[in-house]
Motif scaffolding. Sequence first.
Motif, PDB file in Angstrom:
ATOM      1  N   ARG A  12     -17.348  37.118  -6.369  1.00 28.90           N
ATOM      2  CA  ARG A  12     -16.706  38.359  -5.953  1.00 28.90           C
ATOM      3  C   ARG A  12     -15.387  38.066  -5.255  1.00 28.90           C
ATOM      4  O   ARG A  12     -14.376  38.700  -5.511  1.00 28.90           O
ATOM      5  N   TYR A  13     -15.397  37.120  -4.348  1.00 28.35           N
ATOM      6  CA  TYR A  13     -14.195  36.709  -3.644  1.00 28.35           C
ATOM      7  C   TYR A  13     -13.950  35.235  -3.915  1.00 28.35           C
ATOM      8  O   TYR A  13     -14.865  34.431  -3.769  1.00 28.35           O
ATOM      9  N   VAL A  14     -12.736  34.909  -4.271  1.00 30.45           N
ATOM     10  CA  VAL A  14     -12.370  33.504  -4.390  1.00 30.45           C
ATOM     11  C   VAL A  14     -11.796  33.095  -3.045  1.00 30.45           C
ATOM     12  O   VAL A  14     -10.834  33.701  -2.569  1.00 30.45           O
ATOM     13  N   PRO A  15     -12.387  32.108  -2.392  1.00 28.87           N
ATOM     14  CA  PRO A  15     -11.957  31.754  -1.036  1.00 28.87           C
ATOM     15  C   PRO A  15     -10.524  31.250  -0.980  1.00 28.87           C
ATOM     16  O   PRO A  15     -10.035  30.611  -1.911  1.00 28.87           O
ATOM     17  N   GLU A  16      -9.866  31.549   0.135  1.00 26.06           N
ATOM     18  CA  GLU A  16      -8.547  30.988   0.392  1.00 26.06           C
ATOM     19  C   GLU A  16      -8.744  29.530   0.777  1.00 26.06           C
ATOM     20  O   GLU A  16      -9.604  29.200   1.603  1.00 26.06           O
ATOM     21  N   LEU A  17      -7.955  28.638   0.174  1.00 28.96           N
ATOM     22  CA  LEU A  17      -8.142  27.205   0.373  1.00 28.96           C
ATOM     23  C   LEU A  17      -7.330  26.706   1.555  1.00 28.96           C
ATOM     24  O   LEU A  17      -6.133  26.973   1.672  1.00 28.96           O
ATOM     25  N   ILE A  18      -7.995  25.980   2.439  1.00 31.84           N
ATOM     26  CA  ILE A  18      -7.357  25.310   3.565  1.00 31.84           C
ATOM     27  C   ILE A  18      -7.538  23.815   3.321  1.00 31.84           C
ATOM     28  O   ILE A  18      -8.654  23.304   3.366  1.00 31.84           O
ATOM     29  N   ILE A  19      -6.445  23.133   3.026  1.00 32.24           N
ATOM     30  CA  ILE A  19      -6.523  21.720   2.655  1.00 32.24           C
ATOM     31  C   ILE A  19      -6.335  20.865   3.901  1.00 32.24           C
ATOM     32  O   ILE A  19      -5.369  21.016   4.650  1.00 32.24           O
ATOM     33  N   VAL A  20      -7.292  19.952   4.117  1.00 28.48           N
ATOM     34  CA  VAL A  20      -7.325  19.087   5.294  1.00 28.48           C
ATOM     35  C   VAL A  20      -7.426  17.640   4.819  1.00 28.48           C
ATOM     36  O   VAL A  20      -8.155  17.343   3.874  1.00 28.48           O
ATOM     37  N   VAL A  21      -6.698  16.752   5.478  1.00 28.02           N
ATOM     38  CA  VAL A  21      -6.772  15.330   5.131  1.00 28.02           C
ATOM     39  C   VAL A  21      -8.055  14.744   5.711  1.00 28.02           C
ATOM     40  O   VAL A  21      -8.376  14.948   6.884  1.00 28.02           O
ATOM     41  N   ASP A  22      -8.787  14.028   4.881  1.00 29.72           N
ATOM     42  CA  ASP A  22     -10.026  13.367   5.298  1.00 29.72           C
ATOM     43  C   ASP A  22      -9.744  11.869   5.391  1.00 29.72           C
ATOM     44  O   ASP A  22      -9.525  11.216   4.369  1.00 29.72           O
ATOM     45  N   ASP A  23      -9.719  11.347   6.590  1.00 30.27           N
ATOM     46  CA  ASP A  23      -9.399   9.931   6.766  1.00 30.27           C
ATOM     47  C   ASP A  23     -10.630   9.091   7.111  1.00 30.27           C
ATOM     48  O   ASP A  23     -10.490   7.986   7.648  1.00 30.27           O
ATOM     49  N   THR A  24     -11.798   9.556   6.797  1.00 28.20           N
ATOM     50  CA  THR A  24     -13.013   8.799   7.122  1.00 28.20           C
ATOM     51  C   THR A  24     -13.090   7.491   6.348  1.00 28.20           C
ATOM     52  O   THR A  24     -13.600   6.494   6.871  1.00 28.20           O
ATOM     53  N   ILE A  25     -12.580   7.460   5.129  1.00 30.07           N
ATOM     54  CA  ILE A  25     -12.608   6.225   4.346  1.00 30.07           C
ATOM     55  C   ILE A  25     -11.692   5.189   4.981  1.00 30.07           C
ATOM     56  O   ILE A  25     -12.050   4.011   5.089  1.00 30.07           O
ATOM     57  N   ASP A  26     -10.512   5.618   5.440  1.00 28.40           N
ATOM     58  CA  ASP A  26      -9.597   4.695   6.118  1.00 28.40           C
ATOM     59  C   ASP A  26     -10.220   4.150   7.397  1.00 28.40           C
ATOM     60  O   ASP A  26     -10.111   2.959   7.695  1.00 28.40           O
ATOM     61  N   ARG A  27     -10.864   5.033   8.165  1.00 23.65           N
ATOM     62  CA  ARG A  27     -11.517   4.572   9.401  1.00 23.65           C
ATOM     63  C   ARG A  27     -12.656   3.617   9.087  1.00 23.65           C
ATOM     64  O   ARG A  27     -12.855   2.619   9.790  1.00 23.65           O
TER      65      ARG A  27
END
Length: 118
Positions: free
Chosen positions: A86-101
């Motif tokens: 019904r609703y397509v969510p608005e996308l909030i893009i966040v950097v995931d640095d867990t692999i680097d850590r």
Amino acid sequence: MAKYRAGRINEEMKKEISAIIMNGLKDPRITAMITITDVEVTSDLRYAKVYASIFGTKEQKEESLEGLKSSAGYIRREVGKKIQMRYVPELIIVVDDTIDRGMHIDELIRKANEQKDQ
């Protein structure tokens, strides 16, 4: 919304967003390798946090993140075509640095083990 339904929506969006980024984006700023690690959709399906892990140099990461953020509307429209919601969510893009850590911690453990063996 039931917990299992939220999990299914998260996984389906993750799969579709990954496919769109891999095949559909033609932004020249996106030069680094990008992996979508997780998607969290709010209970009202209005917003979705997209966690992206970006591999490359610092400049490539910044440019790729800018390209991703500017392509969020296109990605949202394509997700809406593929997933019937019904609703397509608005996308909030966040950097995931867990692999680097994780790689950094692994390197520290490896160095500590080498020093212990000497």
